[in-house]
Design a protein around this motif. Structure first.
Motif, PDB file in Angstrom:
ATOM      1  N   LYS A  22     -35.440   7.286 115.691  1.00  0.00           N
ATOM      2  CA  LYS A  22     -35.887   8.636 116.017  1.00  0.00           C
ATOM      3  C   LYS A  22     -36.306   8.718 117.482  1.00  0.00           C
ATOM      4  CE  LYS A  22     -40.620   7.812 114.351  1.00  0.00           C
ATOM      5  NZ  LYS A  22     -41.687   8.295 113.453  1.00  0.00           N
ATOM      6  N   GLY A  78     -28.815  11.114 111.113  1.00  0.00           N
ATOM      7  CA  GLY A  78     -28.036  12.169 110.485  1.00  0.00           C
ATOM      8  C   GLY A  78     -27.893  13.426 111.314  1.00  0.00           C
ATOM      9  N   LYS A  79     -28.448  13.447 112.531  1.00  0.00           N
ATOM     10  CA  LYS A  79     -28.314  14.623 113.382  1.00  0.00           C
ATOM     11  C   LYS A  79     -27.175  14.436 114.376  1.00  0.00           C
ATOM     12  CE  LYS A  79     -32.305  17.599 113.786  1.00  0.00           C
ATOM     13  NZ  LYS A  79     -33.240  18.212 114.740  1.00  0.00           N
ATOM     14  N   SER A 101     -27.941  21.005 117.874  1.00  0.00           N
ATOM     15  CA  SER A 101     -27.717  19.962 116.883  1.00  0.00           C
ATOM     16  C   SER A 101     -27.599  20.548 115.487  1.00  0.00           C
ATOM     17  CB  SER A 101     -28.873  18.948 116.901  1.00  0.00           C
ATOM     18  OG  SER A 101     -30.069  19.562 116.443  1.00  0.00           O
ATOM     19  N   GLU A 145     -27.754  19.013 111.200  1.00  0.00           N
ATOM     20  CA  GLU A 145     -27.981  17.886 110.302  1.00  0.00           C
ATOM     21  C   GLU A 145     -26.764  17.781 109.388  1.00  0.00           C
ATOM     22  OE1 GLU A 145     -31.778  17.213 108.497  1.00  0.00           O
ATOM     23  OE2 GLU A 145     -32.777  18.592 109.883  1.00  0.00           O
ATOM     24  N   LYS A 168     -33.255  12.397 114.835  1.00  0.00           N
ATOM     25  CA  LYS A 168     -33.455  11.533 113.681  1.00  0.00           C
ATOM     26  C   LYS A 168     -32.112  11.245 113.034  1.00  0.00           C
ATOM     27  CE  LYS A 168     -34.316  15.327 110.418  1.00  0.00           C
ATOM     28  NZ  LYS A 168     -35.263  15.891 109.421  1.00  0.00           N
ATOM     29  N   ASN A 205     -21.603  22.353 109.218  1.00  0.00           N
ATOM     30  CA  ASN A 205     -23.020  22.105 108.973  1.00  0.00           C
ATOM     31  C   ASN A 205     -23.950  23.036 109.746  1.00  0.00           C
ATOM     32  OD1 ASN A 205     -23.436  19.464 107.211  1.00  0.00           O
ATOM     33  ND2 ASN A 205     -21.665  19.099 108.544  1.00  0.00           N
ATOM     34  N   SER A 216     -23.523  11.419 106.552  1.00  0.00           N
ATOM     35  CA  SER A 216     -23.691  10.593 107.753  1.00  0.00           C
ATOM     36  C   SER A 216     -22.669   9.461 107.861  1.00  0.00           C
ATOM     37  CB  SER A 216     -25.111  10.018 107.798  1.00  0.00           C
ATOM     38  OG  SER A 216     -26.047  11.042 108.013  1.00  0.00           O
TER      39      SER A 216
END
Length: 296
Positions: A52, A67-68, A113, A115, A65, A158, A119
């Protein structure tokens, strides 16, 4: 983001060429990372694989963090910060495109960004980029472009509901508002006789200038786009049991003989054949799903 603005984006992505200059995976920690403001002359995708941190850009701070997925346009100053005791594993690529209309992307108010929902799949896309850049075969450019378009698709898939960030200084430009009005008018009048003159009248432009204006943004002439939308709508309607071929032709404003000829030119199938084939695929998919349910 409205559906029509997303349509504009899609047309740009379909026509653009993409060159990936570099791609890699980087591990940052407080001991090795020197915090500074960076400005690149290329676009950047950053994917947080682990850890992060904080990304500062456009007067805002955004949490980084796992998965972004971040997209940073060329010329955008940004800074990555880490807190004591933390680290950050980033997968990234630097790319340029032939349709780098930053003003367009800014007025569409795309978020920095998103999420992602899968991932591992995004991480695998970056892995493909590393491999193809190292391989450098004749087909590598095609594979790289395909991977980048998939990456862009993941980003768009997304987008949060509404898709836009709140920025009162980033209202859509007059040109985008005009295109939005035209696309909305086309979708609402597919059953009517749509002409260049009637479209140009909606935004108070001379027909000759309107053709250039429309094609410059969407990559199609107005009538090409109208016919494309008619075929897209027709394909959806042909899957409805209550809509026969004649009814579909009427809904998209075409005589049945002309509709059948254009539909076959567009899909390679007659409307009736397309309808039967799609029904067969749908039936096979239903049987497969029912079999899966019985096994579970």
């Amino acid at each position: 983001m409205t559906t029509n603005f997303l349509t504009i984006m899609m047309k740009h992505f379909e026509h653009m060429n993409i060159e990936v200059a570099a791609a890699a995976e980087t591990v940052m920690d407080v001991g090795t990372h020197k915090e500074r403001e960076d400005i690149y002359d290329c676009n950047r995708f950053l994917f947080v694989k682990e850890g992060k941190g904080t990304l500062s850009a456009q007067g805002r701070q955004v949490e980084m963090k796992a998965g972004k997925l971040f997209v940073l346009l060329a010329g955008m100053p940004h800074r990555i910060s880490l807190e004591e005791g933390t680290s950050l594993t980033l997968q990234w690529c630097h790319f340029r495109s032939s349709y780098e209309d930053r003003e367009l992307y800014r007025t569409l108010q795309l978020p920095l960004s998103v999420e992602v929902s899968d991932s591992p799949a995004v991480s695998e896309l970056f892995g493909r980029l590393y491999e193809e850049l190292a391989r450098d075969k004749l087909t590598s450019r095609l594979r790289i472009k395909a991977t980048m378009l998939e990456m862009i698709s993941v980003y768009l898939d997304n987008l949060p509901d509404g898709g836009q960030e709140s920025d009162p200084q980033s209202a859509p430009s007059e040109e985008l508002q005009k295109i939005n009005a035209i696309l909305k008018y086309i979708d609402e009048h597919l059953a009517d006789n749509i002409t260049v003159e009637s479209l140009a009248k909606q935004v108070f432009l001379h027909p000759n200038y309107f053709i250039v204006f429309f094609k410059g943004i969407l990559g199609y002439s107005p009538i090409q786009y109208v016919n494309m939308r008619r075929m897209e709508v027709a394909k959806i309607m042909l899957l409805l049991p209550e809509c026969n071929v004649s009814a579909v032709a009427g809904k998209v404003g075409m005589q049945i003989y002309y509709f059948s000829r254009m539909f076959k030119a567009h899909t390679g199938l007659t409307p009736s054949r397309y309808r039967k084939q799609s029904a067969a695929f749908a039936s096979a998919a239903t049987i497969s799903d029912e079999a899966d349910e019985r096994r579970t």
